[in-house]
Design a protein around this motif. Structure first.
Motif, PDB file in Angstrom:
ATOM      1  N   GLU A  51       0.837  -1.205   0.000  1.00 15.09           N
ATOM      2  CA  GLU A  51       0.000   0.000   0.000  1.00 15.09           C
ATOM      3  C   GLU A  51       0.869   1.250   0.000  1.00 15.09           C
ATOM      4  OE1 GLU A  51      -3.573   0.078   0.874  1.00 15.09           O
ATOM      5  OE2 GLU A  51      -3.935  -2.022   1.384  1.00 15.09           O
ATOM      6  N   VAL A  52       0.489   2.190  -0.855  1.00 12.97           N
ATOM      7  CA  VAL A  52       1.096   3.524  -0.857  1.00 12.97           C
ATOM      8  C   VAL A  52      -0.033   4.517  -0.607  1.00 12.97           C
ATOM      9  CG1 VAL A  52       2.287   5.277  -2.240  1.00 12.97           C
ATOM     10  CG2 VAL A  52       2.948   2.865  -2.443  1.00 12.97           C
ATOM     11  N   THR A  53       0.173   5.409   0.344  1.00  6.30           N
ATOM     12  CA  THR A  53      -0.836   6.440   0.576  1.00  6.30           C
ATOM     13  C   THR A  53      -0.401   7.742  -0.092  1.00  6.30           C
ATOM     14  OG1 THR A  53       0.188   7.019   2.684  1.00  6.30           O
ATOM     15  CG2 THR A  53      -1.618   5.449   2.759  1.00  6.30           C
ATOM     16  N   TRP A  74      -2.259   2.315  -4.582  1.00  2.00           N
ATOM     17  CA  TRP A  74      -2.196   3.702  -4.132  1.00  2.00           C
ATOM     18  C   TRP A  74      -3.595   4.137  -3.697  1.00  2.00           C
ATOM     19  CZ3 TRP A  74       0.568   1.765  -8.201  1.00  2.00           C
ATOM     20  CH2 TRP A  74       1.938   2.075  -8.273  1.00  2.00           C
ATOM     21  N   THR A  75      -3.653   4.821  -2.565  1.00  2.00           N
ATOM     22  CA  THR A  75      -4.927   5.361  -2.085  1.00  2.00           C
ATOM     23  C   THR A  75      -4.755   6.844  -1.783  1.00  2.00           C
ATOM     24  OG1 THR A  75      -5.518   3.227  -1.110  1.00  2.00           O
ATOM     25  CG2 THR A  75      -6.749   5.162  -0.355  1.00  2.00           C
ATOM     26  N   PRO A  81      -7.499  16.055  -5.924  1.00  4.51           N
ATOM     27  CA  PRO A  81      -7.344  14.868  -6.769  1.00  4.51           C
ATOM     28  C   PRO A  81      -5.879  14.651  -7.149  1.00  4.51           C
ATOM     29  CG  PRO A  81      -8.158  16.701  -8.072  1.00  4.51           C
ATOM     30  CD  PRO A  81      -8.081  17.195  -6.651  1.00  4.51           C
ATOM     31  N   HIS A  82      -5.486  13.400  -7.274  1.00  6.10           N
ATOM     32  CA  HIS A  82      -4.129  13.051  -7.687  1.00  6.10           C
ATOM     33  C   HIS A  82      -4.192  11.918  -8.700  1.00  6.10           C
ATOM     34  CE1 HIS A  82      -2.484  15.569  -4.529  1.00  6.10           C
ATOM     35  NE2 HIS A  82      -3.109  14.881  -3.595  1.00  6.10           N
ATOM     36  N   THR A  83      -3.066  11.690  -9.374  1.00 13.99           N
ATOM     37  CA  THR A  83      -2.958  10.529 -10.262  1.00 13.99           C
ATOM     38  C   THR A  83      -1.665   9.793  -9.969  1.00 13.99           C
ATOM     39  OG1 THR A  83      -1.671  11.488 -12.081  1.00 13.99           O
ATOM     40  CG2 THR A  83      -4.060  11.906 -12.100  1.00 13.99           C
ATOM     41  N   GLN A 101     -10.248   7.216  -3.122  1.00 15.98           N
ATOM     42  CA  GLN A 101     -10.180   6.286  -4.248  1.00 15.98           C
ATOM     43  C   GLN A 101      -8.790   5.668  -4.350  1.00 15.98           C
ATOM     44  OE1 GLN A 101     -11.688   8.780  -7.515  1.00 15.98           O
ATOM     45  NE2 GLN A 101     -13.577   7.576  -7.444  1.00 15.98           N
ATOM     46  N   SER A 102      -8.751   4.463  -4.947  1.00 11.43           N
ATOM     47  CA  SER A 102      -7.504   3.714  -5.036  1.00 11.43           C
ATOM     48  C   SER A 102      -7.207   3.327  -6.474  1.00 11.43           C
ATOM     49  CB  SER A 102      -7.578   2.438  -4.193  1.00 11.43           C
ATOM     50  OG  SER A 102      -7.714   2.759  -2.839  1.00 11.43           O
TER      51      SER A 102
END
Ligand SMILES: [Cu+2]
Length: 130
Positions: A51-53, A74-75, A81-83, A101-102
């Motif tokens: 998991e990466v936050t 990734w969460t 918002p990110h990508t 969102q993940s």
């Protein structure tokens, strides 16, 4: 004589039933379930989900080493918002991730995969697959 024969016949039938019962039991698979290849962790392949936050406009951990076959998830915990987008190539190309969102990606090939956020190009990180 007749009594003995009946006893032996009954004993033989009981033995036969017992043996066939055992045979049926041993024909069942040793484990039920977990045979569809979608196990998460501690399976025979050893593939893991790491998991990466994404929080405070940063990926954590920003430098990550995984094994080929592992999945990185990734969460996004930020309101923004990110990508997850490869610096070059198309290995990583997530949709825009809103809060909560993940995005998951399984790395099959060894190498170093630098990525960034398409919304905030100063957000940078990398995954090294060994
Ligand atoms: Cu971003």
């Amino acid at each position: 004589m007749g009594k003995n024969f009946r006893f032996i016949a009954i004993a033989g039938i009981i033995l036969f039933i017992a043996l066939s019962g055992c045979a049926q039991q041993t024909q069942q698979p040793p484990q039920s379930g977990n045979n569809d290849g979608t196990q998460t962790g501690n399976g025979e392949t050893g593939a893991k989900i790491i998991e990466v936050t994404i929080k405070d406009f940063a990926y954590s951990p920003s430098q990550l080493a995984v094994n080929a076959g592992d999945t990185v998830k990734w969460t996004n915990l930020d309101s923004a918002p990110h990508t997850v987008t490869s610096d070059s190539g198309s290995e990583l190309d997530s949709d825009q991730l809103n809060k909560g969102q993940s995005f998951s990606h399984t790395f099959a090939v060894a190498g170093t995969y630098d990525y960034h956020c398409a919304v905030h190009p100063s957000m940078k990180a990398s995954v090294t697959v060994q």
